[in-house]
Design a protein around this motif. Structure first.
Motif, PDB file in Angstrom:
ATOM      1  N   LYS A  38      -0.360  88.249  -1.407  1.00 32.97           N
ATOM      2  CA  LYS A  38      -1.662  88.697  -1.902  1.00 32.97           C
ATOM      3  C   LYS A  38      -2.629  87.525  -1.983  1.00 32.97           C
ATOM      4  O   LYS A  38      -2.218  86.390  -2.210  1.00 32.97           O
ATOM      5  N   GLY A  39      -3.900  87.838  -1.864  1.00 30.19           N
ATOM      6  CA  GLY A  39      -4.918  86.799  -1.869  1.00 30.19           C
ATOM      7  C   GLY A  39      -4.947  85.995  -3.151  1.00 30.19           C
ATOM      8  O   GLY A  39      -4.978  84.754  -3.132  1.00 30.19           O
ATOM      9  N   SER A  40      -4.931  86.695  -4.289  1.00 30.30           N
ATOM     10  CA  SER A  40      -5.038  86.010  -5.584  1.00 30.30           C
ATOM     11  C   SER A  40      -3.833  85.106  -5.799  1.00 30.30           C
ATOM     12  O   SER A  40      -3.953  83.966  -6.242  1.00 30.30           O
ATOM     13  N   GLU A  41      -2.665  85.616  -5.421  1.00 25.38           N
ATOM     14  CA  GLU A  41      -1.418  84.856  -5.531  1.00 25.38           C
ATOM     15  C   GLU A  41      -1.484  83.637  -4.603  1.00 25.38           C
ATOM     16  O   GLU A  41      -1.068  82.531  -4.962  1.00 25.38           O
ATOM     17  N   GLY A  42      -2.041  83.834  -3.425  1.00 28.87           N
ATOM     18  CA  GLY A  42      -2.164  82.753  -2.456  1.00 28.87           C
ATOM     19  C   GLY A  42      -3.035  81.628  -2.977  1.00 28.87           C
ATOM     20  O   GLY A  42      -2.706  80.446  -2.834  1.00 28.87           O
ATOM     21  N   PHE A  43      -4.147  82.008  -3.603  1.00 31.48           N
ATOM     22  CA  PHE A  43      -5.052  80.990  -4.136  1.00 31.48           C
ATOM     23  C   PHE A  43      -4.380  80.194  -5.254  1.00 31.48           C
ATOM     24  O   PHE A  43      -4.440  78.966  -5.289  1.00 31.48           O
ATOM     25  N   GLN A  44      -3.711  80.898  -6.162  1.00 32.58           N
ATOM     26  CA  GLN A  44      -3.010  80.217  -7.269  1.00 32.58           C
ATOM     27  C   GLN A  44      -1.920  79.295  -6.732  1.00 32.58           C
ATOM     28  O   GLN A  44      -1.730  78.181  -7.216  1.00 32.58           O
ATOM     29  N   LYS A  72     -12.920  80.747  -2.258  1.00 28.53           N
ATOM     30  CA  LYS A  72     -12.348  80.146  -3.476  1.00 28.53           C
ATOM     31  C   LYS A  72     -11.693  78.806  -3.156  1.00 28.53           C
ATOM     32  O   LYS A  72     -11.854  77.834  -3.889  1.00 28.53           O
ATOM     33  N   LEU A  73     -10.931  78.787  -2.060  1.00 29.25           N
ATOM     34  CA  LEU A  73     -10.260  77.557  -1.654  1.00 29.25           C
ATOM     35  C   LEU A  73     -11.288  76.463  -1.377  1.00 29.25           C
ATOM     36  O   LEU A  73     -11.110  75.311  -1.751  1.00 29.25           O
ATOM     37  N   ARG A  74     -12.380  76.848  -0.725  1.00 30.82           N
ATOM     38  CA  ARG A  74     -13.424  75.892  -0.367  1.00 30.82           C
ATOM     39  C   ARG A  74     -14.133  75.355  -1.608  1.00 30.82           C
ATOM     40  O   ARG A  74     -14.483  74.184  -1.682  1.00 30.82           O
ATOM     41  N   ASP A  75     -14.353  76.238  -2.586  1.00 29.12           N
ATOM     42  CA  ASP A  75     -15.205  75.878  -3.725  1.00 29.12           C
ATOM     43  C   ASP A  75     -14.450  75.246  -4.892  1.00 29.12           C
ATOM     44  O   ASP A  75     -15.057  74.754  -5.825  1.00 29.12           O
ATOM     45  N   ASP A  76     -13.125  75.282  -4.853  1.00 31.66           N
ATOM     46  CA  ASP A  76     -12.344  74.697  -5.943  1.00 31.66           C
ATOM     47  C   ASP A  76     -11.967  73.266  -5.578  1.00 31.66           C
ATOM     48  O   ASP A  76     -11.387  73.031  -4.525  1.00 31.66           O
ATOM     49  N   PRO A  77     -12.297  72.292  -6.449  1.00 34.20           N
ATOM     50  CA  PRO A  77     -12.014  70.890  -6.124  1.00 34.20           C
ATOM     51  C   PRO A  77     -10.530  70.626  -5.851  1.00 34.20           C
ATOM     52  O   PRO A  77     -10.196  69.713  -5.085  1.00 34.20           O
ATOM     53  N   ASP A  78      -9.647  71.419  -6.459  1.00 34.78           N
ATOM     54  CA  ASP A  78      -8.202  71.225  -6.251  1.00 34.78           C
ATOM     55  C   ASP A  78      -7.771  71.589  -4.834  1.00 34.78           C
ATOM     56  O   ASP A  78      -6.755  71.108  -4.343  1.00 34.78           O
ATOM     57  N   THR A  79      -8.511  72.496  -4.199  1.00 38.50           N
ATOM     58  CA  THR A  79      -8.055  73.026  -2.910  1.00 38.50           C
ATOM     59  C   THR A  79      -9.046  72.768  -1.772  1.00 38.50           C
ATOM     60  O   THR A  79      -8.728  73.042  -0.614  1.00 38.50           O
ATOM     61  N   ALA A  80     -10.211  72.241  -2.076  1.00 32.95           N
ATOM     62  CA  ALA A  80     -11.275  72.092  -1.064  1.00 32.95           C
ATOM     63  C   ALA A  80     -10.836  71.232   0.116  1.00 32.95           C
ATOM     64  O   ALA A  80     -11.289  71.427   1.244  1.00 32.95           O
ATOM     65  N   GLY A  81      -9.931  70.292  -0.137  1.00 34.64           N
ATOM     66  CA  GLY A  81      -9.514  69.380   0.925  1.00 34.64           C
ATOM     67  C   GLY A  81      -8.384  69.895   1.792  1.00 34.64           C
ATOM     68  O   GLY A  81      -7.970  69.230   2.743  1.00 34.64           O
ATOM     69  N   ILE A  82      -7.869  71.083   1.476  1.00 36.59           N
ATOM     70  CA  ILE A  82      -6.726  71.601   2.240  1.00 36.59           C
ATOM     71  C   ILE A  82      -7.221  72.323   3.497  1.00 36.59           C
ATOM     72  O   ILE A  82      -8.031  73.237   3.398  1.00 36.59           O
ATOM     73  N   PRO A  83      -6.753  71.898   4.682  1.00 36.12           N
ATOM     74  CA  PRO A  83      -7.183  72.582   5.906  1.00 36.12           C
ATOM     75  C   PRO A  83      -6.670  74.017   5.957  1.00 36.12           C
ATOM     76  O   PRO A  83      -5.513  74.286   5.640  1.00 36.12           O
ATOM     77  N   VAL A  84      -7.558  74.926   6.346  1.00 33.22           N
ATOM     78  CA  VAL A  84      -7.211  76.338   6.451  1.00 33.22           C
ATOM     79  C   VAL A  84      -7.310  76.766   7.914  1.00 33.22           C
ATOM     80  O   VAL A  84      -8.296  76.456   8.590  1.00 33.22           O
ATOM     81  N   ILE A  85      -6.284  77.452   8.382  1.00 24.40           N
ATOM     82  CA  ILE A  85      -6.360  78.106   9.683  1.00 24.40           C
ATOM     83  C   ILE A  85      -6.418  79.599   9.417  1.00 24.40           C
ATOM     84  O   ILE A  85      -5.524  80.167   8.792  1.00 24.40           O
ATOM     85  N   MET A  86      -7.510  80.220   9.839  1.00 23.31           N
ATOM     86  CA  MET A  86      -7.668  81.651   9.610  1.00 23.31           C
ATOM     87  C   MET A  86      -7.045  82.422  10.748  1.00 23.31           C
ATOM     88  O   MET A  86      -7.209  82.078  11.915  1.00 23.31           O
ATOM     89  N   LEU A  87      -6.324  83.472  10.387  1.00 21.77           N
ATOM     90  CA  LEU A  87      -5.726  84.354  11.375  1.00 21.77           C
ATOM     91  C   LEU A  87      -6.381  85.705  11.221  1.00 21.77           C
ATOM     92  O   LEU A  87      -6.630  86.158  10.099  1.00 21.77           O
TER      93      LEU A  87
END
Length: 131
Positions: A38-44, A72-87
């Motif tokens: 789930k998205g929310s679980e993924g973000f956490q 959310k990933l982009r806007d949160d300082p904890d996760t902003a630096g993590i590269p995302v590959i969208m499928l």
């Protein structure tokens, strides 16, 4: 390849078959893999586990959810630096971002790929994202 030992990949996707097959492919390359359905679980999970890269299915639950997670990933300082590959199961993932948030920049999204993704292509993109 010991290149990837200690590299952690988070898969956020609601399709168990895709999660399982992709987990097998990545583990075969010595990546450590964590998954979220789930998205929310993924973000956490991204916040707590700090993966080296995230595979994010845009269509998780529905198109809005995957994009919300990306934002959310982009806007949160904890996760902003993590590269995302969208499928995405739909074509034109980049246009999807543009229509979701016109004019916004997505520095965290390193690639958008259409499913089904060929494993070698996916692995190459991942490697480029993490380097």
């Amino acid at each position: 390849s010991c290149l990837h030992v200690g590299k952690k990949i988070l898969i956020i996707d609601d399709d168990p078959a895709f999660r399982n097959s992709t987990t097998d492919i990545l583990k075969g390359e010595d990546y450590e893999v964590i998954t979220a359905a789930k998205g929310s679980e993924g973000f956490q999970t991204a916040k707590t586990e700090k993966p080296d890269a995230i595979l994010l299915d845009v269509m998780i639950e529905d198109a809005g959810t995957g994009l919300d997670v990306a934002k959310k990933l982009r806007d949160d300082p904890d996760t902003a630096g993590i590269p995302v590959i969208m499928l995405t199961g739909i074509r034109k993932a980049d246009q999807l971002l543009e229509s979701y948030a016109p004019g916004e920049k997505w520095p965290n999204i390193k690639a958008a790929m259409e499913k089904p993704v060929e494993p070698p292509v996916l692995l190459k993109k991942l490697e480029q994202s993490i380097l």
